[in-house]
Design a protein around this motif. Structure first.
Motif, PDB file in Angstrom:
ATOM      1  N   SER A  94      -2.552   3.354   4.874  1.00 41.38           N
ATOM      2  CA  SER A  94      -1.219   3.569   4.330  1.00 41.38           C
ATOM      3  C   SER A  94      -1.276   3.387   2.821  1.00 41.38           C
ATOM      4  N   ASP A  99       6.496   2.462   1.587  1.00 39.36           N
ATOM      5  CA  ASP A  99       6.657   2.232   3.014  1.00 39.36           C
ATOM      6  C   ASP A  99       6.800   3.567   3.722  1.00 39.36           C
ATOM      7  N   TYR A 100       5.710   4.262   3.870  1.00 39.32           N
ATOM      8  CA  TYR A 100       5.766   5.628   4.385  1.00 39.32           C
ATOM      9  C   TYR A 100       4.997   5.789   5.672  1.00 39.32           C
ATOM     10  N   GLY A 101       4.512   4.681   6.229  1.00 36.91           N
ATOM     11  CA  GLY A 101       3.878   4.786   7.528  1.00 36.91           C
ATOM     12  C   GLY A 101       2.386   4.965   7.449  1.00 36.91           C
ATOM     13  N   TYR A 102       1.797   5.029   8.628  1.00 31.77           N
ATOM     14  CA  TYR A 102       0.360   5.137   8.773  1.00 31.77           C
ATOM     15  C   TYR A 102      -0.081   6.579   8.929  1.00 31.77           C
TER      16      TYR A 102
END
Lengths: 113, 114
Positions: A94, A99-102
Motif C-alpha cells: 500500500s 489510505d487507498y487500500g491494498y
C-alpha cells in the motif's frame, strides 16, 4: 504502473524443512509491505508488515519470520516448517500516508507434509 | 472479537439472479470501506472503495452501499454470471492505527450455478 510479484505459486514442503517466499513490487518507492495468511475457509490474517527497509512488525507469534533487505523486496521465511504452517500466503503493498487500500500478489499455496 | 462481520458465510444462486452480501463493522474512527473479490487460489482484487461521505459506488454489475451511521455496508450483484463465483471480502480501514492497517471480514463465498 505498479505491479507486485509473488513466487512460487505453489509449494509442497516436508515438515522441518526451511521456507523462503519472495515478494517484489515494481513501479513505486517506499511502499508499506504486508504478509498475510489465509487458512482454508478462513479470513485473512496479518502476519507481518513493514514500513521500510529492515523495519518489520509482527502481528502474531509464530514459526515464521520476515525480512525486507531492499525497499521493494519482502521475504517470508521459516527455519523449520510445521504442519500448521500450511495455507495460502499473500503479499500486499500500500502507499504510505494514503489510505487507498491494498494491492495483493497472486498468492502462494503452501502445503506442509 | 472481529471488528468486521460478513453475512452470509456462503451463498448459492442461479445464474442471472441477483444477490446481496452484508458487512457490519465496529471499526472506529472509520476511514473507508472496500469490497474485494477473491477467485479461488488467487489474490483479492478490489471492486469498490467508499469513504465516509459516499453512500453508493458501482463497478459494472457490482453496487456497494454504505451507511456510516449504522456501520453497515452491502454489496449487490446484479444478473449474476458464472464468473461471479468467488469469495467477497469486506475490508475496513480506520481505528487507532493511522499508518495503514486494515480490518478484514472473513468473506462470503458465492457460488453461481447454471
Amino acid at each position: 504502473s505498479q505491479t507486485i510479484h509473488q513466487w512460487p505459486a505453489t509449494l509442497v514442503q516436508p515438515v522441518g524443512s526451511p521456507l523462503s517466499l519472495e515478494c517484489t513490487v515494481e513501479g513505486t518507492s517506499n511502499p508499506n509491505l504486508y504478509w498475510y495468511r489465509q487458512a482454508a475457509g478462513r479470513g485473512l490474517q496479518l502476519l507481518f508488515y513493514s514500513v521500510g527497509i529492515g523495519q518489520i512488525s509482527s502481528e502474531v507469534p509464530q514459526n515464521l519470520s520476515a525480512s525486507r533487505p531492499q525497499d521493494r523486496q519482502f521475504i517470508l521465511s521459516s527455519k523449520k516448517l510445521l504442519l500448521s504452517d500450511s495455507g495460502f500466503y499473500l503479499c500486499a503493498w500500500s502507499v504510505p500516508g494514503i489510505d487507498y487500500g491494498y494491492t495483493f500478489g497472486s498468492g502462494t499455496r503452501l502445503t506442509v507434509v | 472479537k472481529n471488528q468486521v462481520e460478513q453475512s452470509p458465510q456462503s451463498l448459492i444462486i442461479l445464474e442471472g439472479k441477483n444477490c446481496t452480501l452484508q458487512c457490519n463493522y465496529t471499526v472506529s474512527p472509520f476511514s473507508n470501506l472496500r469490497w474485494y473479490k477473491q477467485d479461488t487460489g488467487r489474490g483479492p482484487v478490489s471492486l469498490t472503495i467508499m469513504t465516509f461521505s459516499e453512500n453508493t459506488k458501482s463497478n459494472g454489475r457490482y453496487t456497494a452501499t454504505l451507511d456510516a451511521d449504522t456501520k453497515q455496508s452491502s454489496l449487490h450483484i446484479t444478473a449474476s454470471q458464472l464468473s461471479d463465483s468467488a469469495s467477497y471480502i469486506c475490508v475496513v480501514s480506520g481505528g487507532t492505527d493511522s499508518w495503514g492497517k486494515f480490518q478484514f471480514g472473513a468473506g462470503t463465498q458465492v457460488v453461481v450455478t447454471p
